[in-house]
Design an enzyme around this catalytic site. Structure first.
Site, PDB file in Angstrom:
ATOM      1  N   HIS A  69      20.369  31.362   8.175  1.00 42.67           N
ATOM      2  CA  HIS A  69      19.489  32.210   8.979  1.00 42.67           C
ATOM      3  C   HIS A  69      19.413  31.735  10.425  1.00 42.67           C
ATOM      4  CE1 HIS A  69      17.182  32.469   4.923  1.00 42.67           C
ATOM      5  NE2 HIS A  69      18.124  33.390   4.967  1.00 42.67           N
TER       6      HIS A  69
ATOM      7  N   ARG B 181      18.828  28.518   0.600  1.00 48.23           N
ATOM      8  CA  ARG B 181      18.141  29.372   1.574  1.00 48.23           C
ATOM      9  C   ARG B 181      18.971  29.345   2.852  1.00 48.23           C
ATOM     10  NH1 ARG B 181      12.647  30.623   0.262  1.00 48.23           N
ATOM     11  NH2 ARG B 181      11.885  29.404  -1.503  1.00 48.23           N
TER      12      ARG B 181
ATOM     13  N   ARG C 164       0.817  -1.224   0.000  1.00 52.97           N
ATOM     14  CA  ARG C 164       0.000   0.000   0.000  1.00 52.97           C
ATOM     15  C   ARG C 164       0.842   1.262   0.000  1.00 52.97           C
ATOM     16  NH1 ARG C 164      -2.896  -0.733   5.387  1.00 52.97           N
ATOM     17  NH2 ARG C 164      -0.807  -1.508   5.815  1.00 52.97           N
TER      18      ARG C 164
ATOM     19  N   LYS D 283      14.745  24.018  15.708  1.00 47.80           N
ATOM     20  CA  LYS D 283      13.962  23.580  14.558  1.00 47.80           C
ATOM     21  C   LYS D 283      14.082  22.074  14.387  1.00 47.80           C
ATOM     22  CE  LYS D 283      14.769  27.904  12.073  1.00 47.80           C
ATOM     23  NZ  LYS D 283      15.449  28.532  10.950  1.00 47.80           N
TER      24      LYS D 283
ATOM     25  N   TYR E  10       9.312  22.384   8.415  1.00 47.58           N
ATOM     26  CA  TYR E  10       9.989  22.440   9.711  1.00 47.58           C
ATOM     27  C   TYR E  10       9.106  23.002  10.816  1.00 47.58           C
ATOM     28  CZ  TYR E  10      11.265  27.249   8.215  1.00 47.58           C
ATOM     29  OH  TYR E  10      11.253  28.547   7.764  1.00 47.58           O
TER      30      TYR E  10
ATOM     31  N   HIS F  87      21.054  28.185  10.204  1.00 48.60           N
ATOM     32  CA  HIS F  87      20.496  27.080   9.438  1.00 48.60           C
ATOM     33  C   HIS F  87      20.288  27.484   7.990  1.00 48.60           C
ATOM     34  CE1 HIS F  87      16.962  24.814   7.828  1.00 48.60           C
ATOM     35  NE2 HIS F  87      17.785  23.828   8.147  1.00 48.60           N
TER      36      HIS F  87
ATOM     37  N   LYS G 252      18.917  39.262  -0.386  1.00 48.78           N
ATOM     38  CA  LYS G 252      19.104  39.429   1.059  1.00 48.78           C
ATOM     39  C   LYS G 252      20.223  38.509   1.572  1.00 48.78           C
ATOM     40  CE  LYS G 252      16.630  38.643   5.392  1.00 48.78           C
ATOM     41  NZ  LYS G 252      15.364  38.217   5.993  1.00 48.78           N
ATOM     42  N   ASP G 253      20.218  37.247   1.146  1.00 48.36           N
ATOM     43  CA  ASP G 253      21.246  36.308   1.604  1.00 48.36           C
ATOM     44  C   ASP G 253      22.612  36.626   1.003  1.00 48.36           C
ATOM     45  OD1 ASP G 253      19.364  35.057   3.167  1.00 48.36           O
ATOM     46  OD2 ASP G 253      19.104  33.329   1.836  1.00 48.36           O
TER      47      ASP G 253
ATOM     48  N   ASP H  69       4.741  25.769  12.537  1.00 48.61           N
ATOM     49  CA  ASP H  69       5.192  24.925  11.432  1.00 48.61           C
ATOM     50  C   ASP H  69       5.339  25.797  10.200  1.00 48.61           C
ATOM     51  OD1 ASP H  69       5.029  22.675  13.038  1.00 48.61           O
ATOM     52  OD2 ASP H  69       3.257  21.850  12.058  1.00 48.61           O
ATOM     53  N   ASN H  70       6.390  25.554   9.417  1.00 53.10           N
ATOM     54  CA  ASN H  70       6.631  26.294   8.185  1.00 53.10           C
ATOM     55  C   ASN H  70       6.904  25.309   7.057  1.00 53.10           C
ATOM     56  OD1 ASN H  70       6.596  28.818   9.559  1.00 53.10           O
ATOM     57  ND2 ASN H  70       8.707  28.503  10.163  1.00 53.10           N
TER      58      ASN H  70
ATOM     59  N   GLU I 228      16.016  38.717  13.552  1.00 54.63           N
ATOM     60  CA  GLU I 228      16.665  38.028  12.431  1.00 54.63           C
ATOM     61  C   GLU I 228      18.163  38.291  12.422  1.00 54.63           C
ATOM     62  OE1 GLU I 228      15.029  39.379   8.737  1.00 54.63           O
ATOM     63  OE2 GLU I 228      13.394  37.935   8.817  1.00 54.63           O
TER      64      GLU I 228
ATOM     65  N   GLU J 229       6.185   7.419  11.953  1.00 57.40           N
ATOM     66  CA  GLU J 229       5.870   8.452  12.937  1.00 57.40           C
ATOM     67  C   GLU J 229       6.887   9.575  12.727  1.00 57.40           C
ATOM     68  OE1 GLU J 229       6.746   7.672  17.275  1.00 57.40           O
ATOM     69  OE2 GLU J 229       4.566   7.368  17.220  1.00 57.40           O
TER      70      GLU J 229
END
Length: 182
Positions: free
Chosen positions: A62, A59, A23, A72, A132, A119, A169-170, A48-49, A143, A28
């Site tokens: 940060h 990315r 199936r 996280k 995450y 991260h 920005k980064d 949660d994001n 920030e 978990e």
């Protein structure tokens, strides 16, 4: 669930027990009691994001500083990324060191990143959906970040330079040298 502590104290790779049959599969993805057993405390995830990105996107790096710092628990639900955690705790013996872990929908690994870490991740598949949990809400004033291509950190993002997609920005984020001398 198998927990593997990385060289960075408090940063864990989590490998779930996956049950597969004709199936599909079941696992978990989060259990508060098991996390408490691994971490020695009960994390209180409050947000949660989720993001979706294409190949070559980087990315990060940060973090949120001070009272708004976040732990996280990250995973990939589609595709694959190289996930990176950098110890930014100035009093830590591994300050400035990083770990990089491939997280994918196939391997179902997760990475727990404690408070006080930078991260980021790079997308190494055609696209990736990244999910995450955070134990503190977002606070723009807290920030902080480092340019993901910082020469001192020298992170291998697994993406050729000409294929990297990094936000303005980064790209304009401070160097690790400036960060550590604040």
């Amino acid at each position: 669930m198998k927990a593997i502590e990385t060289k960075l104290k408090g940063c864990f790779i989590l490998e779930p027990t996956v049950f597969e049959d004709e199936r599909g599969y079941f696992f978990e993805s989060y259990n508060e009691n098991k996390m408490e057993g691994i971490l020695g405390y009960k994390p209180n995830f409050v947000q949660d994001n989720q993001s979706n990105s294409s190949y070559g996107v980087i990315r990060g790096l940060h973090m949120q500083a001070g009272e708004h710092s976040q732990a996280k628990l990250v995973r990939v639900v589609e595709g694959a990324v190289i996930d990176v955690a950098v110890d930014a705790r100035v009093d830590s013996p591994t300050f400035g060191q990083s770990v990089a872990v491939e997280l994918s929908a196939d391997n179902k690994r997760q990475l727990f990143i404690p408070r006080g870490f930078l991260h980021g991740f790079s997308v190494i598949s055609e696209k990736a959906t990244f999910f995450y949990k955070c134990d503190n809400g977002y606070n723009k004033a807290s920030e902080d970040g480092i340019n993901p291509l910082d020469k001192e950190l020298n992170i291998d993002w697994g993406i050729p330079v000409d294929k990297m997609i990094i936000s303005e920005k980064d790209q304009e984020a401070q160097s690790f040298e400036i960060f550590k001398n604040k």
